[in-house]
Scaffold this active site. Structure first.
Site, PDB file in Angstrom:
ATOM      1  N   LYS A  96      21.738   1.753 -70.279  1.00  0.00           N
ATOM      2  CA  LYS A  96      20.769   2.393 -71.165  1.00  0.00           C
ATOM      3  C   LYS A  96      21.413   2.476 -72.542  1.00  0.00           C
ATOM      4  O   LYS A  96      22.404   3.182 -72.745  1.00  0.00           O
ATOM      5  CB  LYS A  96      20.392   3.782 -70.668  1.00  0.00           C
ATOM      6  CG  LYS A  96      19.320   4.428 -71.544  1.00  0.00           C
ATOM      7  CD  LYS A  96      19.137   5.893 -71.225  1.00  0.00           C
ATOM      8  CE  LYS A  96      18.210   6.500 -72.279  1.00  0.00           C
ATOM      9  NZ  LYS A  96      18.284   7.965 -72.297  1.00  0.00           N
ATOM     10  N   GLY A 157      15.478  16.513 -75.755  1.00  0.00           N
ATOM     11  CA  GLY A 157      15.710  17.905 -75.396  1.00  0.00           C
ATOM     12  C   GLY A 157      14.756  18.909 -76.006  1.00  0.00           C
ATOM     13  O   GLY A 157      14.903  20.114 -75.790  1.00  0.00           O
ATOM     14  N   GLY A 186      11.875  14.255 -74.677  1.00  0.00           N
ATOM     15  CA  GLY A 186      10.873  15.169 -75.213  1.00  0.00           C
ATOM     16  C   GLY A 186       9.879  15.724 -74.217  1.00  0.00           C
ATOM     17  O   GLY A 186       9.111  16.625 -74.551  1.00  0.00           O
ATOM     18  N   ASN A 207      15.390  14.766 -68.162  1.00  0.00           N
ATOM     19  CA  ASN A 207      16.641  15.461 -67.905  1.00  0.00           C
ATOM     20  C   ASN A 207      16.506  16.962 -68.190  1.00  0.00           C
ATOM     21  O   ASN A 207      16.442  17.793 -67.295  1.00  0.00           O
ATOM     22  CB  ASN A 207      17.766  14.835 -68.720  1.00  0.00           C
ATOM     23  CG  ASN A 207      19.140  15.409 -68.394  1.00  0.00           C
ATOM     24  OD1 ASN A 207      20.133  15.017 -68.983  1.00  0.00           O
ATOM     25  ND2 ASN A 207      19.256  16.331 -67.460  1.00  0.00           N
ATOM     26  N   THR A 208      16.419  17.318 -69.479  1.00  0.00           N
ATOM     27  CA  THR A 208      16.479  18.724 -69.871  1.00  0.00           C
ATOM     28  C   THR A 208      15.408  19.576 -69.201  1.00  0.00           C
ATOM     29  O   THR A 208      15.673  20.702 -68.766  1.00  0.00           O
ATOM     30  CB  THR A 208      16.367  18.843 -71.399  1.00  0.00           C
ATOM     31  OG1 THR A 208      17.377  18.041 -72.003  1.00  0.00           O
ATOM     32  CG2 THR A 208      16.533  20.280 -71.852  1.00  0.00           C
TER      33      THR A 208
END
Length: 268
Positions: A96, A157, A186, A207-208
């Site tokens: 990535k 994030g 986002g 993720n976040t």
């Protein structure tokens, strides 16, 4: 089976997870299991530097397919070096690609991303480039031979949701000329993931929103279900919005149905 491919890699899950920000590896593994994720990204720079929270990360992710990323790279040169290191550490050919010189908004550098992608493809990497929602850049990357394009929904994030929807719709329209489109960054709620999938895009990376939830495994499951629902909705062929209301039941022959002129139309 509704599968998709990243280069030669065939995948069932359309939800990719990041490995950062979890309070411990146990919670991370539970979230991965709840998401039924097949692929998890890992920051090679942090693993190599033994950053806090990353010691033992590769061992904790045993049994999951790793997607090394070049997080922390500010230039194409740094990204290429990290990609090479990632291949050595994980044995994976894919990477990535992240090139982010801006520490405030964490927006990717399009010129350095393009430069790094070209070099990595020459070195036989499968490149998954993180990028802004720029269709022209996406087609340039596709022409180089990237395995995917990964436009952002909002800054990393932020949890703002699909702020770039109008531009992502262009990606959906042009999918025939693009590799798989993975929306990255986002997304803050499962509904955001469903919205992306309803457009017909291929996958999302989260993720976040999962790692910082009060119950990460439960949130991971919610995202999985949202991705599945959004994909099924797209495949089902959603109705097209209308400019006016349309009754769901016939009105002809119903008692007390008005038979006079409709308001605003005058005598018939």
């Amino acid at each position: 089976m509704d599968t998709w491919k990243v280069g030669p890699v065939e995948l069932k899950s359309r939800l990719i997870l990041g490995s950062g920000k979890y309070k411990d590896f146990g919670v991370m593994r539970e979230a991965i299991a709840a998401a039924k994720a097949e692929v998890v990204t890992v920051s090679i720079r942090r693993v190599e530097l033994k950053a806090p929270g990353h010691v033992g990360l590769l061992e904790a992710l045993e049994g999951v397919r790793l997607l090394p990323n070049t997080a922390g790279a500010r230039t194409a040169e740094e990204a290429v070096r990290l990609a090479r290191l990632g291949r050595l550490l994980t044995g994976e050919r894919w990477v990535k690609l992240e090139v982010i010189p801006d520490p405030t908004y964490l927006l990717p550098d399009p010129l350095e991303t393009l430069k790094a992608a070209e070099r990595l493809i020459e070195e036989d990497f499968l490149v998954l480039p993180y990028m802004g929602p720029d269709l022209v850049l996406a087609k340039r990357l596709a022409a180089l031979g990237t395995a995917t394009v990964m436009p952002l929904a909002a800054p990393i994030g932020s949890g703002w949701g699909v702020r770039t929807r109008a531009l992502l719709e262009l990606f959906a329209r042009e999918k025939a000329s693009l590799p798989p489109v993975v929306v990255d960054a986002g997304l803050g709620l499962p509904s955001h993931a469903a919205e992306v999938m309803e457009l017909g895009l291929d996958a999302v990376l989260v993720n976040t929103a999962i790692a910082e939830a009060q119950d990460p495994p439960a949130m991971a499951e919610a995202f999985r279900l949202a991705v599945e629902a959004g994909r099924k909705a797209y495949l089902a062929g959603p109705m097209r919005p209308r400019e006016a209301a349309s009754p769901s039941s016939p009105v002809e022959g119903v008692p007390f149905t008005p038979t006079g002129p409709r308001p605003g139309r005058g005598p018939q």
